[in-house]
Design an enzyme around this catalytic site. Sequence first.
Site, PDB file in Angstrom:
ATOM      1  N   THR A  32       0.869  -1.167   0.000  1.00  0.00           N
ATOM      2  CA  THR A  32       0.000   0.000   0.000  1.00  0.00           C
ATOM      3  C   THR A  32       0.906   1.217   0.000  1.00  0.00           C
ATOM      4  O   THR A  32       1.888   1.279   0.747  1.00  0.00           O
ATOM      5  CB  THR A  32      -1.036  -0.020   1.155  1.00  0.00           C
ATOM      6  OG1 THR A  32      -1.990   1.002   0.930  1.00  0.00           O
ATOM      7  CG2 THR A  32      -0.409   0.102   2.518  1.00  0.00           C
ATOM      8  N   CYS A  38      -3.533   7.753   7.227  1.00  0.00           N
ATOM      9  CA  CYS A  38      -4.119   6.405   7.170  1.00  0.00           C
ATOM     10  C   CYS A  38      -3.172   5.387   7.816  1.00  0.00           C
ATOM     11  O   CYS A  38      -1.988   5.649   7.985  1.00  0.00           O
ATOM     12  CB  CYS A  38      -4.365   5.988   5.724  1.00  0.00           C
ATOM     13  SG  CYS A  38      -5.578   6.991   4.855  1.00  0.00           S
ATOM     14  N   HIS A  55      -5.848  -0.929   4.166  1.00  0.00           N
ATOM     15  CA  HIS A  55      -5.508   0.502   4.159  1.00  0.00           C
ATOM     16  C   HIS A  55      -6.663   1.234   4.841  1.00  0.00           C
ATOM     17  O   HIS A  55      -7.671   1.553   4.213  1.00  0.00           O
ATOM     18  CB  HIS A  55      -5.319   0.984   2.718  1.00  0.00           C
ATOM     19  CG  HIS A  55      -4.805   2.383   2.606  1.00  0.00           C
ATOM     20  ND1 HIS A  55      -3.692   2.676   1.865  1.00  0.00           N
ATOM     21  CD2 HIS A  55      -5.236   3.558   3.115  1.00  0.00           C
ATOM     22  CE1 HIS A  55      -3.472   3.991   1.922  1.00  0.00           C
ATOM     23  NE2 HIS A  55      -4.406   4.536   2.674  1.00  0.00           N
TER      24      HIS A  55
END
Length: 167
Positions: A32, A38, A55
């Site tokens: 990711t 995040c 994610h």
Amino acid sequence: MSNLVDLEQAVEKKVVKMAGYAVAEDKMLLATLGLGSCIGIALYDRYQKIGALGHIMLPENPGGKIITKYADTAIPFLVKKMEELGAKKRRLTAKIVGGSNMFKSENGESVMKIGQRNIEAVKRYLKKENIYLKADDVGRDYGRSMYFYTEDGRVEIKSFKKELIVI
């Protein structure tokens, strides 16, 4: 330890986008990219060599349909998907990356504290699910990309501010 593998050279790979996830068995590279506030979460069953990468964007789901976007709904969902492939919840470990303080006011104060709220929520829900947090690289004020190898559970973290980190 190996150096960061180019995504184009990996035999089998999957890039997880924002609010997305992937579950895979042995010898996969899950990645990711561009984690800011995040959280990238890697769950791993080392005996079955089954891994999941999510994610996570926000701490709690207010009723949205994309359950992998939120810590409180993404973690149980990822566990369920791993169990469908043969993983055992009692053997799962977690590694988390991200949760940066990306939004600051003119005086340098943190605005909204989304990164910190995400870190706290992910840790709280891992504890609730009795999943051991094995390692993390969280907080601070820069973005990261995360590369998770299901062959051995290794996570490599790349950012512009630091050398390659392996957890």
